[in-house]
Design an enzyme around this catalytic site. Structure first.
Site, PDB file in Angstrom:
ATOM      1  N   ARG A 113       0.853  -1.490   0.004  1.00  0.00           N
ATOM      2  CA  ARG A 113       0.018  -0.053  -0.104  1.00  0.00           C
ATOM      3  C   ARG A 113       0.918   1.277  -0.150  1.00  0.00           C
ATOM      4  O   ARG A 113       2.065   0.947   0.179  1.00  0.00           O
ATOM      5  CB  ARG A 113      -1.091  -0.048   1.175  1.00  0.00           C
ATOM      6  CG  ARG A 113      -0.262   0.053   2.563  1.00  0.00           C
ATOM      7  CD  ARG A 113      -1.057  -0.010   3.983  1.00  0.00           C
ATOM      8  NE  ARG A 113      -0.525  -0.399   5.073  1.00  0.00           N
ATOM      9  CZ  ARG A 113      -1.098  -0.345   6.144  1.00  0.00           C
ATOM     10  NH1 ARG A 113      -2.278  -0.073   6.137  1.00  0.00           N
ATOM     11  NH2 ARG A 113      -0.132  -0.620   7.412  1.00  0.00           N
ATOM     12  N   ASN A 151      -4.592   7.044   4.704  1.00  0.00           N
ATOM     13  CA  ASN A 151      -4.345   6.362   5.873  1.00  0.00           C
ATOM     14  C   ASN A 151      -3.093   6.354   5.997  1.00  0.00           C
ATOM     15  O   ASN A 151      -2.161   6.066   5.245  1.00  0.00           O
ATOM     16  CB  ASN A 151      -4.881   4.804   5.647  1.00  0.00           C
ATOM     17  CG  ASN A 151      -4.847   4.043   7.172  1.00  0.00           C
ATOM     18  OD1 ASN A 151      -5.466   4.196   7.774  1.00  0.00           O
ATOM     19  ND2 ASN A 151      -3.609   3.511   6.955  1.00  0.00           N
ATOM     20  N   GLU A 152      -2.686   6.750   7.172  1.00  0.00           N
ATOM     21  CA  GLU A 152      -1.333   7.013   7.747  1.00  0.00           C
ATOM     22  C   GLU A 152      -0.339   7.668   6.594  1.00  0.00           C
ATOM     23  O   GLU A 152       0.427   6.819   6.015  1.00  0.00           O
ATOM     24  CB  GLU A 152      -0.593   5.790   8.097  1.00  0.00           C
ATOM     25  CG  GLU A 152      -1.591   5.258   9.274  1.00  0.00           C
ATOM     26  CD  GLU A 152      -0.687   4.189  10.142  1.00  0.00           C
ATOM     27  OE1 GLU A 152      -0.263   3.362   9.497  1.00  0.00           O
ATOM     28  OE2 GLU A 152      -0.986   4.085  11.390  1.00  0.00           O
ATOM     29  N   GLU A 324      -6.776   4.324  15.654  1.00  0.00           N
ATOM     30  CA  GLU A 324      -6.274   2.798  15.688  1.00  0.00           C
ATOM     31  C   GLU A 324      -5.590   2.740  17.185  1.00  0.00           C
ATOM     32  O   GLU A 324      -4.549   3.255  17.458  1.00  0.00           O
ATOM     33  CB  GLU A 324      -5.562   2.448  14.743  1.00  0.00           C
ATOM     34  CG  GLU A 324      -6.161   2.417  13.509  1.00  0.00           C
ATOM     35  CD  GLU A 324      -5.131   2.104  12.292  1.00  0.00           C
ATOM     36  OE1 GLU A 324      -4.220   1.408  12.475  1.00  0.00           O
ATOM     37  OE2 GLU A 324      -5.340   2.681  11.256  1.00  0.00           O
ATOM     38  N   TRP A 332       2.985  -8.345  10.534  1.00  0.00           N
ATOM     39  CA  TRP A 332       2.834  -8.551   9.272  1.00  0.00           C
ATOM     40  C   TRP A 332       3.320 -10.235   9.138  1.00  0.00           C
ATOM     41  O   TRP A 332       3.963 -10.488   9.815  1.00  0.00           O
ATOM     42  CB  TRP A 332       3.425  -7.698   8.379  1.00  0.00           C
ATOM     43  CG  TRP A 332       2.747  -6.188   8.107  1.00  0.00           C
ATOM     44  CD1 TRP A 332       1.966  -5.729   8.619  1.00  0.00           C
ATOM     45  CD2 TRP A 332       3.200  -5.361   6.983  1.00  0.00           C
ATOM     46  NE1 TRP A 332       1.450  -4.556   8.264  1.00  0.00           N
ATOM     47  CE2 TRP A 332       2.212  -4.370   7.277  1.00  0.00           C
ATOM     48  CE3 TRP A 332       4.103  -5.413   5.979  1.00  0.00           C
ATOM     49  CZ2 TRP A 332       2.295  -2.911   6.388  1.00  0.00           C
ATOM     50  CZ3 TRP A 332       4.287  -4.166   5.172  1.00  0.00           C
ATOM     51  CH2 TRP A 332       3.547  -3.145   5.235  1.00  0.00           C
ATOM     52  N   GLU A 374      -1.678  -8.673   6.628  1.00  0.00           N
ATOM     53  CA  GLU A 374      -1.795  -8.422   8.214  1.00  0.00           C
ATOM     54  C   GLU A 374      -2.603  -9.558   8.931  1.00  0.00           C
ATOM     55  O   GLU A 374      -3.196  -9.242   9.854  1.00  0.00           O
ATOM     56  CB  GLU A 374      -2.377  -7.049   8.470  1.00  0.00           C
ATOM     57  CG  GLU A 374      -1.587  -6.159   7.944  1.00  0.00           C
ATOM     58  CD  GLU A 374      -1.922  -4.648   8.640  1.00  0.00           C
ATOM     59  OE1 GLU A 374      -3.154  -4.476   8.745  1.00  0.00           O
ATOM     60  OE2 GLU A 374      -1.303  -3.749   8.524  1.00  0.00           O
TER      61      GLU A 374
HETATM   62  C1  GLA Z   1      -1.526   0.916  10.730  1.00  0.00           C
HETATM   63  C2  GLA Z   1      -2.582   1.075   9.604  1.00  0.00           C
HETATM   64  C3  GLA Z   1      -3.640   0.153   9.532  1.00  0.00           C
HETATM   65  C4  GLA Z   1      -2.812  -1.245  10.041  1.00  0.00           C
HETATM   66  C5  GLA Z   1      -2.090  -1.363  11.339  1.00  0.00           C
HETATM   67  C6  GLA Z   1      -1.517  -2.691  11.922  1.00  0.00           C
HETATM   68  O1  GLA Z   1      -1.640   1.759  11.945  1.00  0.00           O
HETATM   69  O2  GLA Z   1      -3.267   2.188   9.763  1.00  0.00           O
HETATM   70  O3  GLA Z   1      -4.072   0.043   8.180  1.00  0.00           O
HETATM   71  O4  GLA Z   1      -2.125  -1.449   9.031  1.00  0.00           O
HETATM   72  O5  GLA Z   1      -1.286  -0.327  11.130  1.00  0.00           O
HETATM   73  O6  GLA Z   1      -0.648  -2.918  10.920  1.00  0.00           O
END
Ligand code: GLA
Length: 689
Positions: A113, A151-152, A324, A332, A374
């Site tokens: 990703r 996301n992140e 989260e 992983w 994951e």
């Molecule tokens: C991150 C991501 C999630 C998932 C978690 C656990 O925080 O945002 O999508 O991948 O880690 O790996």
């Protein structure tokens, strides 16, 4: 600090849910079970682009319509994620220019990703379309309460070397410098014959020999990456703002590298989000790295690593959300093996987030995925979905939060702040001399504050920071601000003059904004403020005995690097080196200015020196003598509407004794307590003073 546009009105528990990972027949019972456990919000959709746009330009809404309607029916609220972290395969195949590339300019393959780049005009267009389509269709849905962008951002990689980035870098530089002459001067390109005669000659700092990048070019590259990431976030925020319901918020799960996070918050977000995985500090693959930074397998400070990030987040947005929160073992399939949280730790770590300022805590994830990269990133439930101890612990946490209602939205109280800024964070990464001081010191200072129960915030300094943000703290430590600007120097001086105590370490102020050294004696622009100059400086050879100083007859270590200081006749020498060839030279100088003072320390901050400095600056962790607690226990003080609360967190698997010198109310047990009490292993105590 920008005022946040959104705050959770009450403590709220959530979980990350991926309806696309499960048979639709499970949705209803999953939502029912969540609600029964006290979970009121699900975050969804952040990787599910294909489910809305299975083919280019073909949109369907049936999948998330059904899920969102079910949520609305059940009374479950939803944070909807934009799916741009994982572009569909049809997109990357047809438009390979959207892919990011590594430092050798080799593009990433489709898969994993975050393999896209922020600057491809095509990816920005595709992003604009999918975000608009989603926001238009779901923006008014009654179940939705907020939006997560991507996301992140900058996780997985924070390096960008695609051709789109090369082109955008040149645009960024033209905007920054206007002319090649100005750029050549700022980058010192006369060195090693790097002078540019055409903008097209300029590339991102990529594949060079021996990491011999031009440091000024690399500094601008890191500013460029930040601008690109922030721009990509803003592109989405602007669209969401047009379609979301009034009162719904925009956030993202952040705090990654090569982004000026406070600036991203100011530009695009209503509330800052963070993902808290405290078990990273216990990861099987991380112990060596962590040891270097003063954390050990046995150490009781490992949990404070996540506390440190939470404190940084609080410095950006005082009342934030956890998108989260770790609820199971992490890993992983390909690595990052981690232990599972022990009984009590899920609740403890979630309470750590609350203690630091989270009003919303969403656990990652509802059920562990039985396939994919994951498979071992455990959620609350295992693959089979049985009730388990983790679900019971999450439910207990949710019920505890109900008892803590008066603390929601309360302010964290700190007398000390560690000052950070984006320029110096980048410089520390580029410049080995700077990094060797800054990275360990940040941990040492935070850890020592934790050990001595001195509540500590982070202050993110920028040229436009407000003086009142600094004045909230009687004491600021700015450990090694190598780069100094006139605006920041003026702000620091005003802070001291109004009564603040500013503590600076070695290597302060010797660089300009472009990373070139100043040509006047260090600390350059801060000379007026410190009342000191640096005569000479350098590293200590590791084979030599650690350099020491004498302060009031006591000896302290001045390890790694020493600035040999001198007063300019206006300041006072508090300590002198008493070993090495420069014994007798000033090592700590105090300059009183207006109602405050600046302390200029010539080395890095050892633990014992910090103890003495804290005492000298009248920083004590006694909470007005209300209680005594061992180092293993973290204490967070929070205040709201004239009410004062203390949260105590025991990070060890053994009980801890706390001495309460006054009767206080234990909010979780609803009783009054005083005298010596015990905090169970991984236990949490919340007191109202
Ligand atoms: C991150 C991501 C999630 C998932 C978690 C656990 O925080 O945002 O999508 O991948 O880690 O790996």
């Amino acid at each position: 600090m920008k005022k946040q546009n959104y705050q959770w009105p009450e403590y709220t528990v959530g979980t990350c849910y991926y309806p696309e990972h499960w048979d639709e027949s499970l949705w209803e019972s999953d939502l029912d079970r969540m609600l029964a456990a006290g979970i009121r919000v699900v975050r969804i959709a952040e990787f599910a682009w294909n489910l809305t746009e299975p083919e280019e330009g073909v949109f369907r809404f049936d999948f998330f319509d059904s899920f969102l309607d079910l949520c609305a029916e059940k009374g479950m609220k939803v944070i909807f994620g934009t799916p741009t972290a994982t572009p569909p395969a049809w997109l990357t195949k047809k438009y390979p220019e959207v892919l990011n590339a590594d430092q050798n300019s080799i593009p990433y393959e489709h898969g994993a990703r975050r393999h896209y780049n922020y600057n491809s005009p095509l990816y920005r267009e595709k992003t604009r379309i999918i975000v608009t389509v989603l926001a238009e269709h779901y923006g008014k849905h009654p179940a939705i309460v907020g939006w997560q962008i991507d996301n992140e951002i900058n996780c997985e990689t924070c390096e960008f070397h695609s051709e789109a980035d090369q082109a955008a870098f040149r645009v960024f530089l033209r905007e920054t410098y206007g002319s090649l002459d100005a750029l050549n001067r700022a980058w010192g390109t006369r060195f090693w014959n790097q002078t540019y005669t055409d903008w097209e000659e300029i590339r991102l700092p990529g594949h060079v020999l021996n990491k011999g990048w031009n440091p000024h070019q690399r500094l601008d590259y890191l500013r460029f990456v930040s601008a690109s990431a922030r721009g990509f976030c803003k592109l989405q925020a602007d669209i969401l703002n047009q379609y979301k319901k009034p009162g719904d918020f925009i956030t993202t799960n952040a705090l990654f590298w090569h982004i000026d996070n406070p600036k991203m918050f100011d530009e695009s977000l209503d509330i800052f989000g963070y993902d808290s995985y405290p078990n990273f500090a216990f990861g099987l693959n991380r112990s060596e790295l962590l040891k270097e930074h003063g954390y050990g397998i046995e150490g009781d400070l490992n949990d404070r690593l996540s506390g440190k990030s939470l404190s940084e987040v609080r410095g950006i947005c005082p009342h934030f959300g956890i998108l989260e929160q770790q609820s199971g073992a992490g890993s992983w399939v390909s690595g990052m093996e981690g232990p599972q949280p022990r009984p009590g730790q899920i609740r403890l770590w979630a309470m750590q987030s609350v203690a630091h300022g989270a009003d919303f805590v969403s656990f990652f994830r509802w059920r562990t995925c039985s396939f994919g990269t994951e498979m071992y990133w455990h959620g609350i439930l295992d693959y089979d979905g049985r009730d388990n101890r983790r679900l019971r612990e999450v439910a207990a946490f949710a019920s505890d939060l109900g008892k803590l209602a008066p603390l929601c939205g309360s302010d964290y109280v700190a007398k000390l702040a560690i000052v950070k800024d984006y320029d110096n964070a980048c410089d520390a990464e580029i410049d080995a001399w700077h990094g060797r001081l800054s990275f360990p010191d940040e941990n040492t200072i935070y850890q020592q504050a934790q050990r001595s129960h001195v509540s500590c915030d982070y202050l993110h300094l920028a040229d436009d920071s407000a003086l009142e943000d600094l004045c909230r703290y009687p004491v600021l430590i700015y450990p090694h601000p190598a780069i100094m600007t006139e605006a920041r120097a003026a702000l620091l001086k005003a802070y001291v003059e109004q009564g603040g105590t500013l503590i600076l370490g070695c290597r302060t102020g010797y660089k300009q904004e472009n990373g070139q050294a100043v040509l006047s004696p260090p600390p350059g622009l801060l000379r007026d403020l410190t009342g000191s100059i640096v005569r000479e400086s350098g590293f200590q050879h590791p084979a030599e005995p650690t350099v020491t100083v004498n302060w009031d007859g006591e000896r302290f270590e001045a390890p790694v690097f020493q600035d040999q200081l001198d007063t300019e006749g206006v300041a006072t020498v508090l300590a002198r080196y008493d070993s090495s060839w420069f014994a007798g030279t000033p090592a700590l100088i105090e300059h009183r200015l207006g109602a405050g003072r600046c302390l200029h320390w010539g080395s890095v901050f050892s633990r014992t020196l910090l103890e003495k400095l804290f005492a000298y600056a009248e920083l004590t962790g006694r909470f007005d003598g209300l209680l005594d607690a061992p180092e293993a226990v973290e204490i967070a003080e929070r205040k709201k509407d004239g009410r004062r609360f203390l949260m105590l967190l025991n990070y060890l698997p053994e009980e801890q004794k706390i001495v309460l010198r006054k009767e206080m109310r234990d909010l979780l047990e609803d009783r009054f307590v005083s005298g010596t009490i015990s905090l169970p292993p991984f236990g949490v105590l919340v007191l109202e003073v």
